[in-house]
Design a protein around this motif. Structure first.
Motif, PDB file in Angstrom:
ATOM      1  N   ASN A 317       0.797  -1.278   0.078  1.00  0.00           N
ATOM      2  CA  ASN A 317      -0.033  -0.075   0.046  1.00  0.00           C
ATOM      3  C   ASN A 317       0.721   1.320  -0.027  1.00  0.00           C
ATOM      4  N   GLU A 318       0.620   2.287  -0.994  1.00  0.00           N
ATOM      5  CA  GLU A 318       1.279   3.381  -1.031  1.00  0.00           C
ATOM      6  C   GLU A 318       0.926   4.323   0.154  1.00  0.00           C
ATOM      7  N   TYR A 319       1.786   5.403   0.194  1.00  0.00           N
ATOM      8  CA  TYR A 319       1.609   6.279   1.323  1.00  0.00           C
ATOM      9  C   TYR A 319       1.099   7.734   0.808  1.00  0.00           C
ATOM     10  N   TYR A 320       0.396   8.278   1.387  1.00  0.00           N
ATOM     11  CA  TYR A 320      -0.233   9.568   1.061  1.00  0.00           C
ATOM     12  C   TYR A 320       0.585  10.804   1.452  1.00  0.00           C
ATOM     13  N   VAL A 321       1.089  11.559   0.764  1.00  0.00           N
ATOM     14  CA  VAL A 321       1.539  12.927   1.143  1.00  0.00           C
ATOM     15  C   VAL A 321       0.845  13.875   0.638  1.00  0.00           C
ATOM     16  N   SER A 322       0.244  14.846   1.760  1.00  0.00           N
ATOM     17  CA  SER A 322      -0.700  15.721   1.344  1.00  0.00           C
ATOM     18  C   SER A 322       0.179  17.182   1.077  1.00  0.00           C
ATOM     19  N   GLY A 323      -0.614  18.042   0.422  1.00  0.00           N
ATOM     20  CA  GLY A 323       0.302  19.305   0.131  1.00  0.00           C
ATOM     21  C   GLY A 323       1.402  19.367  -0.692  1.00  0.00           C
ATOM     22  N   ARG A 324       2.081  20.529  -0.892  1.00  0.00           N
ATOM     23  CA  ARG A 324       3.143  20.728  -1.556  1.00  0.00           C
ATOM     24  C   ARG A 324       4.332  19.905  -1.059  1.00  0.00           C
ATOM     25  N   SER A 325       4.748  19.046  -1.885  1.00  0.00           N
ATOM     26  CA  SER A 325       5.912  18.180  -1.514  1.00  0.00           C
ATOM     27  C   SER A 325       6.903  18.158  -2.649  1.00  0.00           C
ATOM     28  N   GLU A 326       8.230  17.355  -2.439  1.00  0.00           N
ATOM     29  CA  GLU A 326       8.998  17.120  -3.745  1.00  0.00           C
ATOM     30  C   GLU A 326       8.485  15.932  -4.475  1.00  0.00           C
ATOM     31  N   TYR A 327       7.470  15.119  -3.881  1.00  0.00           N
ATOM     32  CA  TYR A 327       6.844  14.102  -4.471  1.00  0.00           C
ATOM     33  C   TYR A 327       5.611  14.594  -5.557  1.00  0.00           C
ATOM     34  N   GLY A 328       5.136  15.926  -5.417  1.00  0.00           N
ATOM     35  CA  GLY A 328       4.141  16.598  -6.275  1.00  0.00           C
ATOM     36  C   GLY A 328       3.017  16.597  -5.155  1.00  0.00           C
ATOM     37  N   LYS A 329       2.006  17.432  -5.693  1.00  0.00           N
ATOM     38  CA  LYS A 329       0.794  17.580  -5.047  1.00  0.00           C
ATOM     39  C   LYS A 329      -0.093  16.628  -4.539  1.00  0.00           C
ATOM     40  N   ASP A 330      -0.611  16.161  -3.237  1.00  0.00           N
ATOM     41  CA  ASP A 330      -1.219  15.084  -3.077  1.00  0.00           C
ATOM     42  C   ASP A 330      -0.644  13.884  -3.604  1.00  0.00           C
ATOM     43  N   ALA A 331       0.788  13.414  -3.235  1.00  0.00           N
ATOM     44  CA  ALA A 331       1.108  12.320  -4.123  1.00  0.00           C
ATOM     45  C   ALA A 331       0.933  11.161  -3.206  1.00  0.00           C
ATOM     46  N   MET A 332       0.814  10.061  -3.737  1.00  0.00           N
ATOM     47  CA  MET A 332       1.087   8.747  -3.536  1.00  0.00           C
ATOM     48  C   MET A 332       2.371   7.975  -3.679  1.00  0.00           C
ATOM     49  N   VAL A 333       3.003   7.704  -2.665  1.00  0.00           N
ATOM     50  CA  VAL A 333       4.524   7.451  -2.835  1.00  0.00           C
ATOM     51  C   VAL A 333       4.699   5.797  -2.491  1.00  0.00           C
ATOM     52  N   PRO A 334       5.495   4.981  -2.932  1.00  0.00           N
ATOM     53  CA  PRO A 334       5.781   3.672  -2.375  1.00  0.00           C
ATOM     54  C   PRO A 334       6.680   3.631  -1.261  1.00  0.00           C
ATOM     55  N   PHE A 335       6.802   2.353  -0.714  1.00  0.00           N
ATOM     56  CA  PHE A 335       7.562   2.163   0.589  1.00  0.00           C
ATOM     57  C   PHE A 335       9.060   2.721   0.374  1.00  0.00           C
ATOM     58  N   GLU A 336       9.633   2.515  -0.883  1.00  0.00           N
ATOM     59  CA  GLU A 336      10.847   3.004  -1.107  1.00  0.00           C
ATOM     60  C   GLU A 336      11.328   4.343  -0.854  1.00  0.00           C
ATOM     61  N   VAL A 337      10.228   5.100  -0.542  1.00  0.00           N
ATOM     62  CA  VAL A 337      10.550   6.515  -0.121  1.00  0.00           C
ATOM     63  C   VAL A 337      10.964   6.459   1.397  1.00  0.00           C
ATOM     64  N   PHE A 338      10.955   5.484   2.099  1.00  0.00           N
ATOM     65  CA  PHE A 338      11.742   5.550   3.550  1.00  0.00           C
ATOM     66  C   PHE A 338      13.008   5.218   3.420  1.00  0.00           C
ATOM     67  N   HIS A 339      13.677   4.907   2.139  1.00  0.00           N
ATOM     68  CA  HIS A 339      15.251   4.650   2.172  1.00  0.00           C
ATOM     69  C   HIS A 339      15.391   5.938   1.312  1.00  0.00           C
ATOM     70  N   GLN A 340      16.376   6.564   1.914  1.00  0.00           N
ATOM     71  CA  GLN A 340      17.074   7.760   1.039  1.00  0.00           C
ATOM     72  C   GLN A 340      18.448   8.116   1.370  1.00  0.00           C
ATOM     73  N   TYR A 341      19.193   8.611   0.405  1.00  0.00           N
ATOM     74  CA  TYR A 341      20.845   8.777   0.427  1.00  0.00           C
ATOM     75  C   TYR A 341      21.006   9.745   1.519  1.00  0.00           C
ATOM     76  N   ILE A 342      21.986   9.100   2.373  1.00  0.00           N
ATOM     77  CA  ILE A 342      22.401  10.164   3.756  1.00  0.00           C
ATOM     78  C   ILE A 342      23.768  10.696   3.346  1.00  0.00           C
ATOM     79  N   LYS A 343      23.864  11.927   2.606  1.00  0.00           N
ATOM     80  CA  LYS A 343      25.321  12.528   2.270  1.00  0.00           C
ATOM     81  C   LYS A 343      25.999  12.761   3.495  1.00  0.00           C
ATOM     82  N   SER A 344      25.605  13.109   4.654  1.00  0.00           N
ATOM     83  CA  SER A 344      26.573  13.534   5.749  1.00  0.00           C
ATOM     84  C   SER A 344      27.189  12.244   6.285  1.00  0.00           C
ATOM     85  N   LEU A 345      26.751  11.116   6.118  1.00  0.00           N
ATOM     86  CA  LEU A 345      27.643  10.067   6.584  1.00  0.00           C
ATOM     87  C   LEU A 345      28.631   9.664   5.678  1.00  0.00           C
ATOM     88  N   GLU A 346      28.553   9.777   4.438  1.00  0.00           N
ATOM     89  CA  GLU A 346      29.626   9.793   3.234  1.00  0.00           C
ATOM     90  C   GLU A 346      30.647  10.659   3.578  1.00  0.00           C
TER      91      GLU A 346
END
Length: 479
Positions: A317-346
């Motif tokens: 089940n995708e995840y609802y992101v309301s309002g303005r966001s980097e994923y678009g307005k009122d976007a539905m995003v998959p679980f992969e959104v929970f893994h994002q690159y962490i530049k500061s650790l590199e």
């Protein structure tokens, strides 16, 4: 350690008892222990008193076992017979010795009240219980381990003081602890309001997470990221405890939906808030780590306790992101959104010249200790997320990188859920995790991995074998 020497002190209570002692001594010798026993080592013409003194005077004898039954204890306390003589030799040694690991009592008999027969001089010490024949094998192993000084439970080495206790760390209180305790009590007690108090806790945690936002002006920023995620550790553990309780006591459509909605609520922490006009790529790296770790634990817990429908629910089940966001307005995003690159650790890895393949993987592994979920279950969840990503969205913009599988070289054979999937009936339950209808549906993806048409994660010379971790050839080969 070579072959240790063990002196056995016992009473000649009966022929059956003597036979038991001789058999014990024989079993110990077969386990590599050089047993000193009067039946074998005290011959005609020998000095019996000198033989007894060997238990404390012979430097090669490091261990002494006292076989305690009623006769032995009566003679020891009454200082009668050979046992009484041995007691006069043993008791001063026990009382004055700094070391407490040379003598051990083996309780062979108990009195009418169930109390162990023990000499007076030994009653404050721990003994090994051979009075119950059904537990003899278990306690024989305990005796062997005592002689070889290789206990089953070893004291772990001392670690570092947790970073979240550091005086330098600014204290952050989310006010979630009392809500979490109420939720746990309601879940475990099966109360009607369990879902309500659970949602109250998760909503509060999601809202209060804002308190962990980092001041972007702090330098070195990567130091602050590390301090921040360490400070979050108690709250992470609270959440894990709730996930465990739900998996064990209250798995339902309502609870899996509540977990899903919790993760929806914390997606905005992964991107720039609307009230911030400019930012750097790594300004929200602490949240990227925290949210990713929480999602891994939620899934790992559900899979660990075979709540496959709930785990699949979080992935399908995708995840609802309301309002303005980097994923678009009122976007539905998959679980992969929970893994994002962490530049500061590199950046940290390079700045401090740590030369680690993945600081993120290292942190996840180190932080798993004491979490209530073994690291192998995190790796299992990570692998399932990686496979589900490639099955559902092989060519999509989203991508799940299985950070923890850097450590997969420690694991041999298929992961637990797939090892159990040798059973056809088990696989019929577990296949929902991968979103497939049959074993055959996995074959094209595995072929693509083998032909390198589909990308496999790689850390220098380390990679993984999806087919091996699935135990693909053995899936559904048993009833």
């Amino acid at each position: 350690m070579g072959n240790p020497k063990l002196f056995i002190s016992y009473s000649w209570s009966s022929q059956d008892h003597e036979a038991w002692v001789i058999q014990l001594a024989t079993d110990l010798r077969e386990s590599g222990i050089d047993v000193v026993l009067d039946k074998w080592d005290l011959k005609e013409g020998h000095d019996a008193h000198a033989f007894m003194e060997r238990m404390v005077s012979d430097p090669e004898i490091k261990k002494v076992a006292l076989i305690c039954d009623k006769t032995y204890v009566d003679k020891a306390d009454g200082r009668s017979g050979g046992v009484g003589t041995e007691t006069q030799i043993i008791s001063p040694e026990i009382y004055r010795s700094q070391a407490q690991d040379k003598f051990v009592a083996i309780v062979k008999e108990r009195d009418d009240e169930g109390k162990a027969y023990l000499p007076v001089y030994y009653r404050s010490r721990i003994y090994i219980d051979f009075s119950d024949p059904s537990l003899e094998a278990e306690n024989f192993e305990k005796l062997i381990r005592w002689v070889y000084e290789q206990p089953l439970y070893k004291k772990p080495s001392l670690g570092q003081k947790p970073g979240f206790l550091s005086e330098e760390q600014r204290a952050v209180s989310l006010g979630t602890s009392s809500r979490q305790r109420r939720a746990l009590d309601a879940i475990k007690s099966g109360r009607d309001n369990a879902e309500a108090v659970m949602i109250d806790y998760l909503t509060t945690l999601a809202d209060e997470l804002e308190k962990f936002r980092i001041d972007a002006s702090i330098e070195p920023f990567d130091d602050e990221v590390i301090r921040n995620i360490e400070a979050f550790l108690p709250y992470r553990n609270e959440a894990i405890e709730l996930f465990l309780s739900l998996a064990l006591y209250r798995d339902s459509l309502e609870t899996r939906t509540a977990i899903h909605r919790f993760f929806e609520r914390i997606i905005p922490y992964l991107e720039r808030p609307q009230n911030i006009s400019s930012h750097r790529e790594w300004d929200f790296d602490n949240f990227k780590f925290i949210v990713h770790e929480l999602f891994l634990y939620a899934l790992a817990t559900l899979i660990r306790y075979e709540r496959f429908e709930s785990a699949a629910f979080l992935m399908a089940n995708e995840y609802y992101v309301s309002g303005r966001s980097e994923y678009g307005k009122d976007a539905m995003v998959p679980f992969e959104v929970f893994h994002q690159y962490i530049k500061s650790l590199e950046h940290r890895n390079k700045r401090l010249e740590l030369r680690r393949l993945s600081l993120r993987a290292d942190l996840l592994e180190q932080r798993s200790k004491g979490s209530g979920i073994e690291f192998r279950y995190l790796m299992q969840a990570d692998f399932i997320l990686f496979m589900r990503d490639n099955i559902d969205r092989p060519n999509d913009q989203w991508h799940w990188w299985p950070e923890t599988l850097l450590y997969i070289v420690r694991h041999s054979g298929p992961l637990e859920v797939f090892a159990r999937s040798r059973s056809t009936s088990y696989f019929e339950r577990a296949k929902i995790l991968l979103g497939v209808e049959s074993k055959a549906a996995l074959a094209p993806l595995l072929e693509a991995f083998g032909a390198e048409r589909q990308r496999l994660p790689r850390w220098e010379f380390t990679t993984l074998s999806p087919s091996g971790l699935l135990g693909f050839n053995e899936i559904a080969t048993k009833p």
